[in-house]
Design an enzyme around this catalytic site. Structure first.
Site, PDB file in Angstrom:
ATOM      1  N   CYS A   1     -50.963 -92.123 -24.318  1.00 36.09           N
ATOM      2  CA  CYS A   1     -51.789 -90.969 -23.929  1.00 36.09           C
ATOM      3  C   CYS A   1     -51.169 -89.663 -24.452  1.00 36.09           C
ATOM      4  CB  CYS A   1     -51.984 -90.918 -22.407  1.00 36.09           C
ATOM      5  SG  CYS A   1     -53.316 -89.787 -21.930  1.00 36.09           S
TER       6      CYS A   1
ATOM      7  N   ASP B   1     -49.856 -88.807 -13.575  1.00 42.25           N
ATOM      8  CA  ASP B   1     -50.879 -88.020 -12.870  1.00 42.25           C
ATOM      9  C   ASP B   1     -50.549 -87.934 -11.394  1.00 42.25           C
ATOM     10  OD1 ASP B   1     -52.350 -88.953 -15.443  1.00 42.25           O
ATOM     11  OD2 ASP B   1     -53.443 -87.235 -14.632  1.00 42.25           O
TER      12      ASP B   1
HETATM   13  C1  RUB Z   1     -53.788 -87.531 -19.156  1.00 42.45           C
HETATM   14  C2  RUB Z   1     -52.687 -88.408 -18.725  1.00 42.45           C
HETATM   15  C3  RUB Z   1     -51.318 -87.862 -18.906  1.00 42.45           C
HETATM   16  C4  RUB Z   1     -50.857 -87.263 -17.578  1.00 42.45           C
HETATM   17  C5  RUB Z   1     -49.609 -86.441 -17.754  1.00 42.45           C
HETATM   18  O1  RUB Z   1     -55.059 -88.029 -18.780  1.00 42.45           O
HETATM   19  O2  RUB Z   1     -52.845 -89.473 -18.141  1.00 42.45           O
HETATM   20  O3  RUB Z   1     -50.404 -88.860 -19.270  1.00 42.45           O
HETATM   21  O4  RUB Z   1     -51.880 -86.429 -17.070  1.00 42.45           O
HETATM   22  O5  RUB Z   1     -49.897 -85.334 -18.580  1.00 42.45           O
HETATM   23  P1  RUB Z   1     -56.380 -87.166 -19.115  1.00 42.45           P
HETATM   24  P2  RUB Z   1     -49.099 -83.953 -18.441  1.00 42.45           P
HETATM   25  O6  RUB Z   1     -56.394 -86.939 -20.590  1.00 42.45           O
HETATM   26  O7  RUB Z   1     -57.489 -88.058 -18.625  1.00 42.45           O
HETATM   27  O8  RUB Z   1     -56.265 -85.888 -18.304  1.00 42.45           O
HETATM   28  O9  RUB Z   1     -47.640 -84.297 -18.577  1.00 42.45           O
HETATM   29  O10 RUB Z   1     -49.621 -83.117 -19.579  1.00 42.45           O
HETATM   30  O11 RUB Z   1     -49.415 -83.384 -17.092  1.00 42.45           O
END
Ligand code: RUB
Length: 302
Positions: free
Chosen positions: A125, A196
């Site tokens: 991701c 998340d």
């Molecule tokens: C994003 C996702 C990321 C976490 C952490 O999902 O799962 O790995 O949110 O991201 P989506 P961060 O694209 O559905 O929002 O470290 O930027 O908070």
């Protein structure tokens, strides 16, 4: 633009994923509430604005955590003389947003120390936390390779490869189903992912596919590292609450008419598969998640 319109626009952007990633969601929602406070809204109006934002994405606990914290600040200043209360609340919310934004720099500093010269890292991701760590390690002069899963169905891995390429990191895109093979054939040493939500028991919710990558990592003997700000730790999970896993539209997966599609956006990785969690307060074992909730936020079970 009136502040409430700004709040509605922000909620819409979170829903449509124009604003995405758990930290970014918390920061932008907090900024929208900051604009409501700056406009001189009453406590009740602030609560209404918070409600507009609250359900825009169900899985990222950083969103309710940030909203509840701002409402708590507003409650604390309610008995003061209105002008003083407003000034105090603006200062406190501004400070909170700044703390959220700087927590990522602290994690980058701590996480970059884990990266070794010649390392091979796999990520899934797009986590701004993970890309900040990798960019910092590169800035510190370390040379290492990264494999990034494309992350179907929304291809957030494409954002990751662009960001890392810009930061001068040697990055290679792979399809999600190549994760295990890549770990074994390219001698991957570490998996680094964002989060998340972190449960009090140390389980972690992240983008769909993360738990499969963790299972593959265990089998391949690869360290599995979660990198995340403490705003994503879930106080409700201490009382057994289970976070709703967002299910998104079928058309994100296929345009074949009439096909049944199950499209969960996140999954849960069990703490047994996680070697460590890198936070702005330091590196902890997943079992210490409860301690962070207790020490940093004062939430206890008594
Ligand atoms: C994003 C996702 C990321 C976490 C952490 O999902 O799962 O790995 O949110 O991201 P989506 P961060 O694209 O559905 O929002 O470290 O930027 O908070």
């Amino acid at each position: 633009m009136p502040a409430i319109q700004n709040v509605k626009d922000t909620a819409e952007k979170i829903k449509s994923m124009e604003i995405r990633g758990a930290l970014k969601i918390a920061v932008e929602a907090s900024k929208a509430l900051q604009s409501v406070v700056e406009e001189g809204a009453s406590y009740d109006e602030l609560v209404k604005a918070a409600d507009v934002l609250r359900d825009s994405r169900p899985t990222a606990v950083s969103l309710p955590n940030a909203i509840n914290y701002i409402l708590h600040l507003a409650e604390e200043s309610e008995n003061l003389e209105p002008a003083v209360a407003k000034a105090m609340l603006i200062a406190d919310v501004t400070n909170f947003v700044k703390e959220l934004e700087t927590s990522i720099e602290k994690i980058a500093e701590i996480g970059a120390r884990l990266i070794e010269e010649g390392d091979v890292i796999l990520t899934h991701c797009n986590s701004k936390t993970v890309t900040a760590i990798l960019a910092k390690a590169r800035k510190d002069g370390k040379k290492f390779k990264v494999y990034a899963c494309e992350t179907r169905p929304r291809w957030q891995g494409h954002i990751t490869v662009k960001e890392l390429k810009e930061a001068g990191v040697d990055v290679t895109l792979i399809v999600d189903s190549a994760a295990y093979h890549t770990m074994r054939s390219k001698c991957v040493k570490k998996v680094m992912v964002g989060a998340d939500t972190v449960y009090a028991n140390g389980d972690v919710i992240n983008k769909i596919g993360t738990s499969q990558v963790a299972l593959a990592a265990k089998n391949a003997g690869v360290e599995f590292i979660v990198c995340t700000e403490s705003i994503k730790f879930s106080p409700e999970s201490m009382m057994g609450a289970v976070t709703e896993i967002e299910e998104r539209e079928a058309n994100e997966v296929t345009d074949i008419p009439g096909v049944k599609v199950f499209n969960p956006a996140f999954d849960v990785t069990q703490k047994e598969l996680i070697h460590m969690i890198v936070t702005e307060h330091g590196i902890i074992p997943p079992e210490a998640a409860y301690q962070i909730l207790k020490d940093k936020f004062g939430w206890t079970l008594d």
